[in-house]
Motif scaffolding. Structure first.
Motif, mmCIF file in Angstrom:
data_model
loop_
_atom_site.group_PDB
_atom_site.id
_atom_site.type_symbol
_atom_site.label_atom_id
_atom_site.label_comp_id
_atom_site.label_asym_id
_atom_site.label_seq_id
_atom_site.Cartn_x
_atom_site.Cartn_y
_atom_site.Cartn_z
ATOM 1 N N ASN A 147 22.793 -1.335 5.776
ATOM 2 C CA ASN A 147 23.732 -2.454 5.858
ATOM 3 C C ASN A 147 23.608 -3.297 4.587
ATOM 4 O OD1 ASN A 147 21.653 -4.449 6.193
ATOM 5 N ND2 ASN A 147 21.624 -4.066 8.399
ATOM 6 N N ASP A 148 24.482 -4.265 4.437
ATOM 7 C CA ASP A 148 24.496 -5.068 3.210
ATOM 8 C C ASP A 148 23.177 -5.807 2.988
ATOM 9 O OD1 ASP A 148 27.046 -4.330 2.402
ATOM 10 O OD2 ASP A 148 28.017 -5.980 3.463
ATOM 11 N N VAL A 175 25.164 2.291 1.455
ATOM 12 C CA VAL A 175 25.929 1.277 2.192
ATOM 13 C C VAL A 175 27.315 1.835 2.510
ATOM 14 C CG1 VAL A 175 26.991 -1.008 2.086
ATOM 15 C CG2 VAL A 175 24.657 -0.678 1.244
ATOM 16 N N THR A 176 27.964 2.406 1.499
ATOM 17 C CA THR A 176 29.294 3.002 1.681
ATOM 18 C C THR A 176 29.260 4.086 2.759
ATOM 19 O OG1 THR A 176 29.830 2.572 -0.624
ATOM 20 C CG2 THR A 176 31.175 4.218 0.494
ATOM 21 N N ASP A 177 28.167 4.856 2.775
ATOM 22 C CA ASP A 177 28.036 5.950 3.747
ATOM 23 C C ASP A 177 27.581 5.472 5.123
ATOM 24 O OD1 ASP A 177 28.790 7.636 1.696
ATOM 25 O OD2 ASP A 177 26.772 8.408 1.318
ATOM 26 N N GLY A 178 27.335 4.155 5.272
ATOM 27 C CA GLY A 178 26.938 3.608 6.564
ATOM 28 C C GLY A 178 25.472 3.800 6.910
ATOM 29 N N ILE A 179 24.657 4.145 5.943
ATOM 30 C CA ILE A 179 23.227 4.361 6.198
ATOM 31 C C ILE A 179 22.470 3.039 6.164
ATOM 32 C CG2 ILE A 179 21.141 5.484 5.306
ATOM 33 C CD1 ILE A 179 23.127 7.661 4.164
ATOM 34 N N GLU A 187 23.818 1.537 -3.165
ATOM 35 C CA GLU A 187 25.199 1.125 -2.881
ATOM 36 C C GLU A 187 25.968 2.240 -2.176
ATOM 37 O OE1 GLU A 187 26.441 -0.107 -6.790
ATOM 38 O OE2 GLU A 187 25.730 -2.163 -6.467
ATOM 39 N N LYS A 188 25.709 3.475 -2.554
ATOM 40 C CA LYS A 188 26.344 4.615 -1.889
ATOM 41 C C LYS A 188 25.871 4.727 -0.440
ATOM 42 C CE LYS A 188 27.355 9.538 -2.423
ATOM 43 N NZ LYS A 188 27.578 9.675 -1.012
#
Length: 109
Positions: free
Chosen positions: A43-44, A37-41, A34-35
């Motif tokens: 995608n969902d 995803v938050t960091d843009g590494i 989830e982190k």
């Protein structure tokens, strides 16, 4: 000697150490994904696919099914695919892979 008279160590007793379990290790992996995803590494969609494998593994552990390790091997395989696809770097994949392998070792037999 007696406790309190200076002849024994009066320091407080340390709290017991909580050892990791497969469940806590899987929870850490979910948090880490989830982190990412938050960091843009990731995608969902990538995160959902990885997390679903971890949730399936957790369900297998809770139901005492012997196929739980296979689900984590599928997770590791998908992480390797994300490296080959240029989504994850070696360091990022290493952390996910080594943690998943630790969870495999912690699955109760």
């Amino acid at each position: 000697g007696q406790l309190g008279d200076g002849t024994l160590d009066d320091s407080p007793v340390p709290s017991p150490v909580t050892l990791p379990t497969a469940e806590t290790t899987l929870a850490y992996l979910v948090w880490h994904i989830e982190k990412m995803v938050t960091d843009g590494i990731l995608n969902d969609g990538q995160a959902t696919s990885l997390i679903s494998k971890l949730q399936n593994c957790l369900g297998a552990i809770e139901a005492d099914r012997p196929n739980a390790p296979k689900m984590l091997f599928a997770f590791v395989h998908e992480v390797e695919g994300l490296v080959n696809g240029g989504v994850l770097g070696v360091h990022q994949s290493w952390e996910l892979t080594i943690t998943a392998e630790a969870a495999i070792d912690l699955i109760p037999i």
